[in-house]
Design an enzyme around this catalytic site. Structure first.
Site, PDB file in Angstrom:
ATOM      1  N   GLU A  80       2.069   5.726   5.618  1.00 22.48           N
ATOM      2  CA  GLU A  80       1.899   4.979   4.582  1.00 22.48           C
ATOM      3  C   GLU A  80       3.075   5.658   3.436  1.00 22.48           C
ATOM      4  O   GLU A  80       3.233   6.735   3.356  1.00 22.48           O
ATOM      5  CB  GLU A  80       0.523   5.111   3.852  1.00 22.48           C
ATOM      6  CG  GLU A  80       0.384   4.138   2.772  1.00 22.48           C
ATOM      7  CD  GLU A  80      -1.017   4.194   2.127  1.00 22.48           C
ATOM      8  OE1 GLU A  80      -1.266   3.126   1.377  1.00 22.48           O
ATOM      9  OE2 GLU A  80      -1.849   5.228   2.244  1.00 22.48           O
ATOM     10  N   LYS A 179      -2.890  -4.144   3.634  1.00 26.32           N
ATOM     11  CA  LYS A 179      -4.072  -3.184   3.006  1.00 26.32           C
ATOM     12  C   LYS A 179      -5.021  -3.687   2.423  1.00 26.32           C
ATOM     13  O   LYS A 179      -4.652  -4.474   1.175  1.00 26.32           O
ATOM     14  CB  LYS A 179      -3.508  -2.149   2.579  1.00 26.32           C
ATOM     15  CG  LYS A 179      -4.635  -0.855   1.964  1.00 26.32           C
ATOM     16  CD  LYS A 179      -3.705   0.360   1.264  1.00 26.32           C
ATOM     17  CE  LYS A 179      -4.755   1.492   1.111  1.00 26.32           C
ATOM     18  NZ  LYS A 179      -4.060   2.523   0.404  1.00 26.32           N
ATOM     19  N   CYS A 212      -5.025   4.085   5.303  1.00 24.08           N
ATOM     20  CA  CYS A 212      -5.605   4.932   4.335  1.00 24.08           C
ATOM     21  C   CYS A 212      -6.935   4.685   3.907  1.00 24.08           C
ATOM     22  O   CYS A 212      -7.682   4.688   4.749  1.00 24.08           O
ATOM     23  CB  CYS A 212      -4.502   5.051   3.031  1.00 24.08           C
ATOM     24  SG  CYS A 212      -4.577   6.567   2.243  1.00 24.08           S
TER      25      CYS A 212
END
Length: 511
Positions: A80, A179, A212
């Site tokens: 990321e 995300k 994440c």
């Protein structure tokens, strides 16, 4: 700089032979990238300057991709923020964004770069995949125009998303994921309206992807694994290590074990922000990992994985995480419990006062049971058993049930829960369990120096015990059963420990 060897100062367990046969197995690669960061600016830079910075990072990633491909890798995951870094405003990130179409358009940017406007980054990534016959996973920024007919349209008339893309070995865009669970400082990006459950099929299994802090959530992480039945998860991350319970390698490997899925985790590498820790994890074992706070270079890792682990005889059975703990009576205590803080949560602690013993500590509905034997009770080290059952509310809100045995930072009770880097006390036997009210519990066993304990020294039994297998006594730093109670979460996770920066009150951990 790229190194594909493993320095002596790095904790690495490469537990597989790099061989591949038919489609039953595949070679996975992850690259921990030391990102070249842009200069800080309060105003947007010209697009040409943004592209120049991104090309510098892509040049480094290209070397990793080529090296992985030469070693037979079928797929490589990069981190990321790996192409342009972080700490942007909504305005300053804009020159770095491209319009990323839905994969259903069947597009190979390397062959048709102008089909969706100016997309030089997607073109480069596509060509990297095509020219090296390897799947390439990268994290970039997507922009989508909107107008006043959309009541949620931002004032500047566009949505901006933290986005993972996957290009197959022909250079075709096969996955795009926005995300869903953004970290608090990610003000440059918008939350998607709905969680996306992104999967795609390959000759070597079915893959899912998220980013994440998504790993803490039910949507999309649990849904992709349990409902969409993926074989492997691709996981770009920018994770700073927050000991004792939120260090990247222990948490990610525990997640793969508990969810019983392959996990390919690529972290950014920035020691000043305590960002390191990447790995390739199978349901039954850690394959390879990297944790290095001493150097500033990137690291490539490769390992062989089963393409469809659910079909294997070695596929681990589901664990009933409270079966053992609910069947025994709490061990009597001759000493008072005491409160202590771990990452802003108030745990209930009890000290381990002897070199062998049975302890129980409870908080609300959670009781944690520990049986252990040390080689000797050192006078210069203190250990404690702790329990937490509650809603975590700092840098994100999510409900936790945690049982943990840990070394206190000093021999003062008040330091129990503070980060510690080394341990000399050795445990010959141990068994940790808890009366969990969730089936999502992630088992961690961290040794001195933040190394993972090899699987041959411990096991997770089907009745919910994290216990020793015998062999060499272990210098335990942290032992934990980290439970997530998703049904008690607030409506949406919006921030968390995944990346970027700490609040001013948090002092970084010094190993």
């Amino acid at each position: 700089m790229i190194t594909s060897y493993f320095p002596k100062c790095v904790a690495v367990f490469a537990l597989s032979v790099l061989s591949v046969g038919a489609l039953d197995t595949f070679i996975a690669a992850v690259y921990e990238h030391a990102v070249i960061l842009p200069n800080g600016t309060q105003t947007p830079v010209p697009k040409e300057e943004a592209l120049l910075l991104m090309n510098k990072n892509i040049d480094v990633l290209e070397k990793a991709v080529k090296l992985a491909a030469r070693q037979g890798a079928h797929i490589i995951v990069t981190p990321e923020d790996g192409i342009y870094g972080w700490v942007f405003t909504r305005e300053t990130i804009y020159p770095y964004l491209e319009d990323i179409p839905h994969p259903e358009v069947n597009w190979i940017p390397c062959r048709d770069p102008q089909r969706f406007g100016h997309t030089p980054v997607q073109e480069k990534l596509s060509c990297l995949a095509k020219d090296n016959s390897i799947y390439v996973v990268a994290n970039i920024g997507d922009k989508k125009p909107c107008n006043a007919s959309d009541p949620e349209c931002p004032p500047d008339g566009r949505y901006q998303y933290n986005t993972d893309v996957v290009f197959d070995s022909e250079g075709r865009l096969v996955a795009r994921y926005h995300k869903y669970n953004l970290f608090a400082p990610e003000v440059q990006f918008d939350f998607p309206k709905d969680s996306e459950f992104v999967t795609f099929d390959t000759p070597f299994g079915k893959f899912g992807i998220f980013t994440c802090f998504d790993i803490f959530s039910h949507d999309p992480a649990v849904v992709v694994v349990n409902e969409f039945q993926v074989d492997s998860v691709l996981y770009p991350t920018a994770w700073y290590n927050t000991l004792p319970l939120l260090s990247a390698v222990p948490f990610h490997s525990a997640w793969a074990r508990a969810m019983r899925v392959n996990l390919l985790a690529a972290n950014t590498h920035n020691t000043s922000m305590h960002m390191t820790g990447s790995g390739i994890y199978a349901p039954e074992a850690v394959k390879v990992y990297y944790y290095d706070m001493e150097t500033e270079s990137g690291q490539l890792m490769l390992s062989e994985l089963k393409s469809r682990p659910r079909r294997e005889t070695t596929y681990p059975a589901a664990v009933d995480w409270s079966a053992y703990a609910r069947g025994i009576k709490p061990f009597p205590s001759e000493q008072p419990d005491f409160p202590g803080m771990i990452y802003f949560d108030e745990f209930t602690f009890t000290e381990l006062q002897k070199n062998t013993g049975n302890y129980t500590v409870c908080q609300k509905d959670l009781c944690c049971h520990l049986t252990y034997q040390m080689s000797e009770k050192r006078t210069d080290e203190m250990y404690a058993l702790a329990a937490f059952d509650g809603l975590h509310t700092v840098e994100g809100q999510y409900y936790l049930q945690i049982c943990t045995l840990l070394k206190c930072q000093t021999t003062e009770l008040r330091t129990c829960g503070e980060p510690a880097g080394s341990a000399f006390t050795r445990f010959e036997e141990f068994s940790l369990s808890g009366t969990f009210g969730t089936s999502y519990v992630f088992p961690q066993l961290i040794l001195s120096g933040s190394q993972l304990a090899p699987e041959r020294h411990y096991e997770v039994s089907q009745d919910g015990r994290l216990r020793s297998r015998g062999g060499a006594p272990l210098p335990v730093l942290v032992m934990a059963l980290y439970g997530r109670v998703f049904e008690k979460d607030p409506p949406r996770l919006g921030q968390g420990p995944g990346k970027l920066q700490r609040p001013p009150s948090l002092a970084p951990f010094q190993d």
